[in-house]
Design a protein around this motif. Structure first.
Motif, PDB file in Angstrom:
ATOM      1  N   LYS A 195       0.834  -1.158  -0.129  1.00 45.54           N
ATOM      2  CA  LYS A 195       0.144   0.098  -0.025  1.00 45.54           C
ATOM      3  C   LYS A 195       0.864   1.426  -0.046  1.00 45.54           C
ATOM      4  CE  LYS A 195      -3.955  -1.891   2.566  1.00 45.54           C
ATOM      5  NZ  LYS A 195      -4.556  -1.889   3.903  1.00 45.54           N
ATOM      6  N   ALA A 196       1.873   1.198   1.017  1.00 46.29           N
ATOM      7  CA  ALA A 196       2.844   2.509   0.938  1.00 46.29           C
ATOM      8  C   ALA A 196       3.453   2.842  -0.427  1.00 46.29           C
ATOM      9  CB  ALA A 196       3.756   2.313   2.029  1.00 46.29           C
ATOM     10  N   ILE A 197       3.724   1.790  -1.137  1.00 48.54           N
ATOM     11  CA  ILE A 197       4.760   1.808  -2.427  1.00 48.54           C
ATOM     12  C   ILE A 197       3.651   2.449  -3.501  1.00 48.54           C
ATOM     13  CG2 ILE A 197       5.933   1.016  -4.311  1.00 48.54           C
ATOM     14  CD1 ILE A 197       7.209  -0.665  -2.123  1.00 48.54           C
ATOM     15  N   ALA A 198       2.463   1.870  -3.445  1.00 49.52           N
ATOM     16  CA  ALA A 198       1.441   2.446  -4.132  1.00 49.52           C
ATOM     17  C   ALA A 198       1.105   3.815  -4.208  1.00 49.52           C
ATOM     18  CB  ALA A 198       0.270   1.422  -4.231  1.00 49.52           C
ATOM     19  N   ARG A 199       0.981   4.243  -3.111  1.00 53.62           N
ATOM     20  CA  ARG A 199       0.963   5.534  -2.420  1.00 53.62           C
ATOM     21  C   ARG A 199       1.955   6.373  -2.977  1.00 53.62           C
ATOM     22  NH1 ARG A 199      -2.849   5.313   2.919  1.00 53.62           N
ATOM     23  NH2 ARG A 199      -4.323   3.551   2.003  1.00 53.62           N
ATOM     24  N   MET A 200       3.253   6.155  -2.889  1.00 58.11           N
ATOM     25  CA  MET A 200       4.494   6.919  -3.210  1.00 58.11           C
ATOM     26  C   MET A 200       4.408   7.039  -4.871  1.00 58.11           C
ATOM     27  SD  MET A 200       7.282   4.963  -0.829  1.00 58.11           S
ATOM     28  CE  MET A 200       6.985   4.458   0.507  1.00 58.11           C
ATOM     29  N   VAL A 201       3.902   6.302  -5.511  1.00 56.92           N
ATOM     30  CA  VAL A 201       3.792   6.180  -6.767  1.00 56.92           C
ATOM     31  C   VAL A 201       2.658   7.480  -7.423  1.00 56.92           C
ATOM     32  CG1 VAL A 201       3.056   5.072  -9.263  1.00 56.92           C
ATOM     33  CG2 VAL A 201       4.314   4.136  -7.464  1.00 56.92           C
ATOM     34  N   THR A 202       1.664   7.200  -6.460  1.00 59.59           N
ATOM     35  CA  THR A 202       0.537   8.144  -7.132  1.00 59.59           C
ATOM     36  C   THR A 202       0.698   9.587  -6.418  1.00 59.59           C
ATOM     37  OG1 THR A 202      -0.800   6.342  -6.938  1.00 59.59           O
ATOM     38  CG2 THR A 202      -2.106   8.233  -7.048  1.00 59.59           C
ATOM     39  N   ASP A 203       1.076   9.785  -5.087  1.00 58.38           N
ATOM     40  CA  ASP A 203       1.054  10.942  -4.398  1.00 58.38           C
ATOM     41  C   ASP A 203       2.245  11.909  -4.790  1.00 58.38           C
ATOM     42  OD1 ASP A 203       0.858  12.940  -2.629  1.00 58.38           O
ATOM     43  OD2 ASP A 203       0.834  11.856  -0.844  1.00 58.38           O
ATOM     44  N   SER A 204       2.056  12.970  -5.573  1.00 59.10           N
ATOM     45  CA  SER A 204       3.277  13.953  -5.811  1.00 59.10           C
ATOM     46  C   SER A 204       4.030  14.386  -4.529  1.00 59.10           C
ATOM     47  CB  SER A 204       2.598  15.088  -6.446  1.00 59.10           C
ATOM     48  OG  SER A 204       1.833  15.743  -5.928  1.00 59.10           O
ATOM     49  N   ALA A 205       3.328  14.421  -3.418  1.00 57.89           N
ATOM     50  CA  ALA A 205       4.044  15.055  -2.130  1.00 57.89           C
ATOM     51  C   ALA A 205       5.044  14.029  -1.769  1.00 57.89           C
ATOM     52  CB  ALA A 205       2.948  15.313  -1.076  1.00 57.89           C
ATOM     53  N   ALA A 206       5.259  12.766  -2.418  1.00 56.25           N
ATOM     54  CA  ALA A 206       6.260  11.727  -1.970  1.00 56.25           C
ATOM     55  C   ALA A 206       7.508  11.887  -2.734  1.00 56.25           C
ATOM     56  CB  ALA A 206       5.720  10.366  -2.086  1.00 56.25           C
ATOM     57  N   ALA A 207       7.549  12.897  -3.759  1.00 58.07           N
ATOM     58  CA  ALA A 207       8.538  12.959  -4.580  1.00 58.07           C
ATOM     59  C   ALA A 207       9.994  13.490  -3.581  1.00 58.07           C
ATOM     60  CB  ALA A 207       8.292  14.145  -5.603  1.00 58.07           C
ATOM     61  N   GLY A 208      11.004  12.895  -3.899  1.00 62.51           N
ATOM     62  CA  GLY A 208      12.094  13.466  -3.013  1.00 62.51           C
ATOM     63  C   GLY A 208      12.199  12.686  -1.553  1.00 62.51           C
ATOM     64  N   GLN A 209      11.336  12.150  -1.238  1.00 62.99           N
ATOM     65  CA  GLN A 209      11.397  11.732   0.281  1.00 62.99           C
ATOM     66  C   GLN A 209      11.969  10.444   0.543  1.00 62.99           C
ATOM     67  OE1 GLN A 209      10.335  13.420   2.624  1.00 62.99           O
ATOM     68  NE2 GLN A 209       8.587  14.912   1.852  1.00 62.99           N
ATOM     69  N   THR A 210      12.328   9.932   1.564  1.00 63.88           N
ATOM     70  CA  THR A 210      12.979   8.917   2.115  1.00 63.88           C
ATOM     71  C   THR A 210      12.135   8.283   3.294  1.00 63.88           C
ATOM     72  OG1 THR A 210      15.051   9.192   1.499  1.00 63.88           O
ATOM     73  CG2 THR A 210      14.873   7.449   3.084  1.00 63.88           C
ATOM     74  N   TYR A 211      11.282   7.249   3.027  1.00 62.04           N
ATOM     75  CA  TYR A 211      10.365   6.699   4.015  1.00 62.04           C
ATOM     76  C   TYR A 211      11.114   5.488   4.699  1.00 62.04           C
ATOM     77  CZ  TYR A 211       6.722   9.122   1.684  1.00 62.04           C
ATOM     78  OH  TYR A 211       5.784  10.334   1.360  1.00 62.04           O
ATOM     79  N   GLU A 212      10.831   5.419   6.195  1.00 63.46           N
ATOM     80  CA  GLU A 212      11.312   4.212   6.832  1.00 63.46           C
ATOM     81  C   GLU A 212      10.052   3.532   7.243  1.00 63.46           C
ATOM     82  OE1 GLU A 212      15.560   5.604   8.861  1.00 63.46           O
ATOM     83  OE2 GLU A 212      13.709   5.848  10.071  1.00 63.46           O
ATOM     84  N   LEU A 213       9.893   2.471   6.783  1.00 62.83           N
ATOM     85  CA  LEU A 213       8.558   1.305   7.280  1.00 62.83           C
ATOM     86  C   LEU A 213       8.965   0.341   8.258  1.00 62.83           C
ATOM     87  CD1 LEU A 213       7.380   0.835   3.544  1.00 62.83           C
ATOM     88  CD2 LEU A 213       6.898   3.029   5.045  1.00 62.83           C
ATOM     89  N   GLY A 214       8.286   0.588   9.388  1.00 68.37           N
ATOM     90  CA  GLY A 214       8.351  -0.470  10.450  1.00 68.37           C
ATOM     91  C   GLY A 214       6.947  -0.385  10.926  1.00 68.37           C
ATOM     92  N   GLY A 215       6.820  -1.709  11.643  1.00 73.37           N
ATOM     93  CA  GLY A 215       5.650  -2.035  12.201  1.00 73.37           C
ATOM     94  C   GLY A 215       5.068  -1.219  13.391  1.00 73.37           C
ATOM     95  N   GLN A 216       4.013  -1.920  14.412  1.00 71.37           N
ATOM     96  CA  GLN A 216       3.474  -1.356  15.468  1.00 71.37           C
ATOM     97  C   GLN A 216       4.446  -1.667  16.603  1.00 71.37           C
ATOM     98  OE1 GLN A 216      -0.379  -1.924  16.700  1.00 71.37           O
ATOM     99  NE2 GLN A 216      -1.175  -0.359  15.114  1.00 71.37           N
ATOM    100  N   ALA A 217       5.330  -2.554  16.514  1.00 69.74           N
ATOM    101  CA  ALA A 217       6.105  -2.861  17.770  1.00 69.74           C
ATOM    102  C   ALA A 217       7.555  -3.265  17.249  1.00 69.74           C
ATOM    103  CB  ALA A 217       5.288  -4.118  18.396  1.00 69.74           C
ATOM    104  N   VAL A 218       8.363  -3.138  18.404  1.00 70.36           N
ATOM    105  CA  VAL A 218       9.823  -3.530  18.445  1.00 70.36           C
ATOM    106  C   VAL A 218       9.927  -4.777  19.107  1.00 70.36           C
ATOM    107  CG1 VAL A 218      12.043  -3.009  18.852  1.00 70.36           C
ATOM    108  CG2 VAL A 218      10.606  -1.210  17.957  1.00 70.36           C
TER     109      VAL A 218
END
Length: 325
Positions: A195-218
């Motif tokens: 879902k996250a990557i699909a939104r990065m493709v669609t959302d222009s606000a994501a351009a140039g951003q670096t996203y760190e993806l982690g779950g709810q808990a460590v």
């Protein structure tokens, strides 16, 4: 349907989810893979004619150009966990990533997404993490507007983490805890990554951003093994293995990697010396409007296959209990 997006490595564990989410969003999708015969089922994730599968190898510029012809967006998910032959870290993570970015720029592709990994760092002692960072830099040098995504361990039905250790536990009375099992992870659900990557493709606000993806808990590595064993109903000795000893085992794995997937490599042992959790200084799932899915909600949906009795393990246990009543 919207414009065309090319997904390199789109038939893999993460790629399948990315393609599914992009199809839901209405994109036409070109799945670029080294062996198209292994990706035939990808077309089933969309409407008739929405998804096409083509041959491409990111080490081959001409095949990358063919895969990107006419595309408006590009997603590169290709990576290797260990080196084997021509599929080396430098060739795939750096040179291949650069090739995709350069060809995307030449073809007029407007959105470029590059898959990296949590822990990617230019000064890392791990060649895997170091080349992931070098790949990010190579892509950004060509396309400063590229989106970089760094997930922690990704879990889900076809993952290579919980399935690997659950399978190992079926044949071994002992599971090794490299470095004592204290390394921390923040596992993220493959569906959330898609879902996250699909939104990065669609959302222009994501351009140039670096996203760190982690779950709810460590979790520590030991805690993850305990969760897996609880779900599979197995009791196994969790044996701490010092990094020095693990390094020797990893060296054997390096040799094994030339002919078959190794249980562990020396570079993976090096990786385990560092925690794999989000820094908190970069955007992640919440900024993309995604609530992380918990491990506890998903593990039972696929680890049941390793229980005695499989999905009917609970009924079997009740039947046994009733027989003793």
């Amino acid at each position: 349907m919207q414009n065309l997006v090319t997904v390199f490595g789109g038939s893999g564990f993460v790629g399948t989810q990315v393609v599914r989410q992009l199809a839901k969003a209405g994109w036409r999708i070109r799945v670029a893979v080294r062996n198209p015969s292994l990706g035939y089922a990808m077309r089933l994730h969309g409407d008739v004619g929405q998804i096409d599968v083509v041959q491409a190898n990111i080490r081959d510029r001409d095949s990358v150009a063919r895969a990107l012809e006419g595309a408006t967006a590009s997603v590169n998910l290709v990576g290797v966990l260990y080196e084997a032959g021509r599929q080396g870290f430098q060739a795939v993570h750096v040179d291949g990533a650069r090739t995709v970015a350069e060809v995307a720029a030449a073809e007029g592709v407007t959105r470029v997404v590059q898959m990296s990994a949590l822990g990617a760092a230019a000064d890392s002692a791990s060649k895997y993490a170091r080349t992931k960072a070098e790949g990010e830099a190579a892509v950004r040098q060509v396309r400063p507007d590229a989106v970089v995504v760094r997930p922690s361990i990704v879990f889900g039905p076809e993952d290579g983490f919980f399935n690997k250790f659950a399978s190992m536990a079926q044949v071994s009375p002992v599971l090794p805890l490299i470095g004592g099992g204290t390394t921390r992870f923040q596992p993220v659900f493959v569906g959330d990554v898609g879902k996250a990557i699909a939104r990065m493709v669609t959302d222009s606000a994501a351009a140039g951003q670096t996203y760190e993806l982690g779950g709810q808990a460590v979790f520590t590595f030991r805690e993850l093994m305990q969760l897996m064993l609880a779900e599979t109903g197995q009791r196994r000795l969790l044996l701490p293995v010092p990094f020095g000893v693990a390094g020797m085992l990893g060296a054997l794995g390096d040799v094994m990697a030339m002919v078959l997937p190794p249980p562990v490599t020396s570079d993976q042992v090096t990786l385990l010396r560092s925690d794999n959790v989000v820094s908190g200084s970069l955007p992640g799932l919440p900024e993309l409007g995604i609530t992380p899915t918990t491990l506890e909600a998903v593990l039972p949906t696929y680890l049941y296959r390793y229980r005695r009795g499989g999905q009917y393990a609970d009924q079997e246990a009740r039947a046994v209990a009733g027989g003793h009543a």
